[in-house]
Design an enzyme around this catalytic site. Sequence first.
Site, PDB file in Angstrom:
ATOM      1  N   ASP A 193       0.847  -1.196   0.000  1.00 43.78           N
ATOM      2  CA  ASP A 193       0.000   0.000   0.000  1.00 43.78           C
ATOM      3  C   ASP A 193       0.875   1.236   0.000  1.00 43.78           C
ATOM      4  OD1 ASP A 193      -2.536   1.476   0.239  1.00 43.78           O
ATOM      5  OD2 ASP A 193      -1.821   2.009   2.227  1.00 43.78           O
ATOM      6  N   SER A 194       0.263   2.378  -0.286  1.00 48.69           N
ATOM      7  CA  SER A 194       0.977   3.649  -0.256  1.00 48.69           C
ATOM      8  C   SER A 194       1.405   4.020   1.154  1.00 48.69           C
ATOM      9  CB  SER A 194       0.087   4.758  -0.816  1.00 48.69           C
ATOM     10  OG  SER A 194      -1.064   4.928  -0.003  1.00 48.69           O
ATOM     11  N   TYR A 243      -0.504   8.439  -2.551  1.00 46.81           N
ATOM     12  CA  TYR A 243      -0.425   8.111  -3.971  1.00 46.81           C
ATOM     13  C   TYR A 243      -1.459   8.887  -4.790  1.00 46.81           C
ATOM     14  CZ  TYR A 243       2.745   4.030  -3.690  1.00 46.81           C
ATOM     15  OH  TYR A 243       3.829   3.199  -3.537  1.00 46.81           O
ATOM     16  N   GLY A 244      -2.487   9.378  -4.117  1.00 50.41           N
ATOM     17  CA  GLY A 244      -3.609   9.989  -4.827  1.00 50.41           C
ATOM     18  C   GLY A 244      -3.285  11.236  -5.609  1.00 50.41           C
ATOM     19  N   CYS A 302      -4.422  -0.959  -2.208  1.00 49.57           N
ATOM     20  CA  CYS A 302      -4.509   0.494  -2.427  1.00 49.57           C
ATOM     21  C   CYS A 302      -5.388   0.722  -3.647  1.00 49.57           C
ATOM     22  CB  CYS A 302      -3.106   1.055  -2.661  1.00 49.57           C
ATOM     23  SG  CYS A 302      -3.060   2.793  -3.160  1.00 49.57           S
ATOM     24  N   ASN A 303      -6.481   1.459  -3.458  1.00 47.96           N
ATOM     25  CA  ASN A 303      -7.382   1.711  -4.581  1.00 47.96           C
ATOM     26  C   ASN A 303      -6.709   2.490  -5.695  1.00 47.96           C
ATOM     27  OD1 ASN A 303      -9.280   1.646  -1.979  1.00 47.96           O
ATOM     28  ND2 ASN A 303     -10.457   0.955  -3.734  1.00 47.96           N
ATOM     29  N   THR A 304      -5.920   3.500  -5.328  1.00 52.40           N
ATOM     30  CA  THR A 304      -5.263   4.326  -6.341  1.00 52.40           C
ATOM     31  C   THR A 304      -4.287   3.496  -7.166  1.00 52.40           C
ATOM     32  OG1 THR A 304      -5.460   6.297  -4.953  1.00 52.40           O
ATOM     33  CG2 THR A 304      -3.848   6.367  -6.724  1.00 52.40           C
ATOM     34  N   CYS A 334     -11.005   4.260  -0.658  1.00 50.20           N
ATOM     35  CA  CYS A 334      -9.570   4.283  -0.361  1.00 50.20           C
ATOM     36  C   CYS A 334      -9.379   3.411   0.869  1.00 50.20           C
ATOM     37  CB  CYS A 334      -9.096   5.719  -0.106  1.00 50.20           C
ATOM     38  SG  CYS A 334      -7.412   5.839   0.576  1.00 50.20           S
ATOM     39  N   THR A 335      -8.375   2.553   0.862  1.00 47.91           N
ATOM     40  CA  THR A 335      -8.213   1.624   1.979  1.00 47.91           C
ATOM     41  C   THR A 335      -7.824   2.319   3.285  1.00 47.91           C
ATOM     42  OG1 THR A 335      -5.938   1.129   1.233  1.00 47.91           O
ATOM     43  CG2 THR A 335      -7.701  -0.381   0.545  1.00 47.91           C
ATOM     44  N   HIS A 336      -7.412   3.578   3.213  1.00 48.28           N
ATOM     45  CA  HIS A 336      -7.179   4.335   4.450  1.00 48.28           C
ATOM     46  C   HIS A 336      -8.492   4.637   5.182  1.00 48.28           C
ATOM     47  CE1 HIS A 336      -3.150   5.189   2.816  1.00 48.28           C
ATOM     48  NE2 HIS A 336      -2.811   5.651   4.011  1.00 48.28           N
TER      49      HIS A 336
END
Length: 282
Positions: free
Chosen positions: A8-9, A40-41, A71-73, A192-194
């Site tokens: 992930d970012s 990353y976005g 990470c979605n992005t 977003c996974t955050h």
Amino acid sequence: MQAIGVLDSGLGGLSILQQIWQDLPFELTIYLADSKYAPYGIKSKEFLCQRSLDLCRFLCRQKVKIIVIACNTATTNTIAYLRSHINHIPIIGVEPGIKPALSISKNKHIGILATHNTIISDDFNQLMQGLALNYQQEFNIIPRWFPLAANGLVELIENGNIHMNNQELVSLCKNYIDFLMQKNVDTIVLGCTHYPFLLNIFSKLYPTIKFIETAEAVVNHLKNTLLEQNTNVNINEKQNIVIEHKMLSSLNSQHLMEFVNENCRKHDRHKFNSYLYNTYYL
């Protein structure tokens, strides 16, 4: 025993990782948090592709049996590129849960909180358009999507204080959710996974809104892929085995473990070893 690699970012992918720990408690994992370059976005697609490939190649050198892009992005911008360069092990990603949101929403007005790069990505827009067209053809109803780039949330989550006493974070959450509520949404996708780490704040402030996150669906896909590949771990739960996970950060491995210890669900059998990515890499 080969590990599952999770990338992930930064800290967001821990929302997926803790679901892996819960559902697959005897699987080894290597988690790589690229917090040095979070978020990353706002990065270019070229940077995301090259950086993600470098990190995936690192995980391959650790002999992982599968990689989860948590990470979605990174998923929407790089997964096709990654699969074209790494084809000896499966690579699975995450995407915003707009399909389950469509099933749950009563008025079909659906908000989507995501990063800028996810919202402008071709994959994400094709997903929205395809689902809307299929739903219209089947039910003669046109869903309304309201994607919103939630700038600033990732950075605040990366700082570690994700509780109601963080007034800056709470204020920003209110700004975004209030804007979406003006669109009459009854369901909001956490794209977003955050963002699942903010569910406690969201649910307290907006108890009538349904918030959709996708960790369980991602891990179900992971389990099925491991079974198909015949690479799943088959261990009797009665065996007294300690599972040692590797936790790597490109910025601060101590901060990574502090976040894990404070905010993540863990298994009693799990032990954690943390490393600074660049040091470990060398």
